[in-house]
Design a protein around this motif. Structure first.
Motif, PDB file in Angstrom:
ATOM      1  N   VAL A 180       0.892  -1.213  -0.094  1.00 50.80           N
ATOM      2  CA  VAL A 180      -0.074   0.008  -0.106  1.00 50.80           C
ATOM      3  C   VAL A 180       0.739   1.321  -0.139  1.00 50.80           C
ATOM      4  O   VAL A 180       0.655   2.086  -0.632  1.00 50.80           O
ATOM      5  CB  VAL A 180      -1.202   0.010   1.211  1.00 50.80           C
ATOM      6  CG1 VAL A 180      -1.861   1.270   1.173  1.00 50.80           C
ATOM      7  CG2 VAL A 180      -2.047  -1.395   1.072  1.00 50.80           C
ATOM      8  N   ALA A 181       1.805   1.277   0.681  1.00 49.28           N
ATOM      9  CA  ALA A 181       2.855   2.251   0.747  1.00 49.28           C
ATOM     10  C   ALA A 181       3.638   2.470  -0.666  1.00 49.28           C
ATOM     11  O   ALA A 181       3.908   3.712  -0.981  1.00 49.28           O
ATOM     12  CB  ALA A 181       3.980   2.155   1.808  1.00 49.28           C
ATOM     13  N   ALA A 182       3.850   1.461  -1.204  1.00 52.60           N
ATOM     14  CA  ALA A 182       4.491   1.570  -2.625  1.00 52.60           C
ATOM     15  C   ALA A 182       3.434   2.079  -3.687  1.00 52.60           C
ATOM     16  O   ALA A 182       3.816   2.865  -4.415  1.00 52.60           O
ATOM     17  CB  ALA A 182       4.818   0.092  -2.877  1.00 52.60           C
ATOM     18  N   ALA A 183       2.254   1.678  -3.465  1.00 53.34           N
ATOM     19  CA  ALA A 183       1.177   2.466  -4.445  1.00 53.34           C
ATOM     20  C   ALA A 183       0.991   3.851  -4.099  1.00 53.34           C
ATOM     21  O   ALA A 183       0.979   4.732  -5.162  1.00 53.34           O
ATOM     22  CB  ALA A 183      -0.299   1.527  -4.225  1.00 53.34           C
ATOM     23  N   LEU A 184       1.258   4.237  -2.776  1.00 57.35           N
ATOM     24  CA  LEU A 184       1.008   5.502  -2.494  1.00 57.35           C
ATOM     25  C   LEU A 184       2.318   6.257  -2.952  1.00 57.35           C
ATOM     26  O   LEU A 184       2.567   7.568  -3.664  1.00 57.35           O
ATOM     27  CB  LEU A 184       1.078   5.926  -1.028  1.00 57.35           C
ATOM     28  CG  LEU A 184      -0.308   5.403  -0.290  1.00 57.35           C
ATOM     29  CD1 LEU A 184      -0.179   5.512   1.050  1.00 57.35           C
ATOM     30  CD2 LEU A 184      -1.426   6.662  -0.673  1.00 57.35           C
TER      31      LEU A 184
END
Ligand SMILES: C[S@@+](CC[C@H](N)C(=O)[O-])C[C@H]1O[C@@H](n2cnc3c(N)ncnc32)[C@H](O)[C@@H]1O
Length: 213
Positions: free
Chosen positions: A49-53
């Motif tokens: 999720v952090a990677a997508a952000l």
């Protein structure tokens, strides 16, 4: 410091969440104090999720009032950041070994509810969950879209963040074809708001930001 989305911060251009349990860290993440509050740095190398952000996700479905169903919570790395943002996070995990690591995290972060169950069988946990507005799914299984759709039939969440690992579905097939086939299964019930390749943080992974139709 800038608030990128409600509950998601940028500190020196790096992602962070406001630590609801000051002094407690989950996976050795850095913490930073600003104006008397503690923030946990959210590592895109450790969290899809952090990677997508970090890859520029434009809409984020989770906010401070959200009730989140998290499939594949593992030891709670990402789920703990989601718990810093949302009201409640139901953490489904089927590995007893991972659950042993998750339990002490849920003990400290009391809005994380641990559920030892198989995400392929939502009826195993439907009685435990009052409601879920958002689904996060990160399970390395061959039928990733099917698992999401099954859970949708039970919980009718409005939004979902689905991490697709191409190699778990078919290691011989071109990842692009795998992603296309999974997306096709979802489009009857979901609008695909965004699709983000997670490279360079994760190879052959895509994150879909979905909205129920
Ligand atoms: C890649 S890890 C998840 C990492 C986690 N999302 C994070 O960012 O902190 C995938 C997890 O899904 C779990 N898993 C795989 N299949 C599952 C299933 N059918 N039901 C529940 N958990 C499952 C695995 O045991 C593993 O812990």
């Amino acid at each position: 410091m800038k608030e990128k989305f409600p509950g998601v911060y940028l500190i020196d251009r790096k992602l962070a969440t406001h630590n609801k349990t000051p002094g407690y860290r989950v996976y050795g993440e850095k913490t930073v104090k600003k104006k008397g509050k503690e923030y946990r740095m959210w590592d895109p190398h450790r969290s899809k999720v952090a990677a997508a952000l970090a890859k520029g996700m434009k809409t984020f479905p989770i906010s401070p009032g959200s009730s989140v169903l998290y499939l594949g919570a593992s030891s709670g790395t990402t789920a703990s950041h989601i718990a810093d943002i949302a009201e409640t996070v139901y953490c489904v995990e089927f590995s007893k070994r991972m659950m042993r690591e998750l339990l002490p995290v849920c003990d400290r972060k009391q809005n994380m509810i641990p559920i030892l169950a198989d995400a392929r069988h939502p009826w195993e946990y439907s009685n435990t969950i009052a409601n879920a507005d958002v689904l996060i799914q990160d399970v390395a299984q061959p039928d990733q879209a099917g698992i999401l759709l099954n859970n949708y039939d039970t919980f009718k969440f409005k939004h979902a963040l689905l991490s697709i690992k191409a190699r778990s579905i078919n290691s011989a097939k071109d990842p692009k074809k795998v992603f296309k086939a999974e997306k096709k299964k979802l489009t009857q019930k979901f609008e695909i708001l965004e699709q983000l390749s997670l490279e360079p943080y994760e190879e052959d992974h895509m994150l879909l930001n979905l909205k129920a139709k």
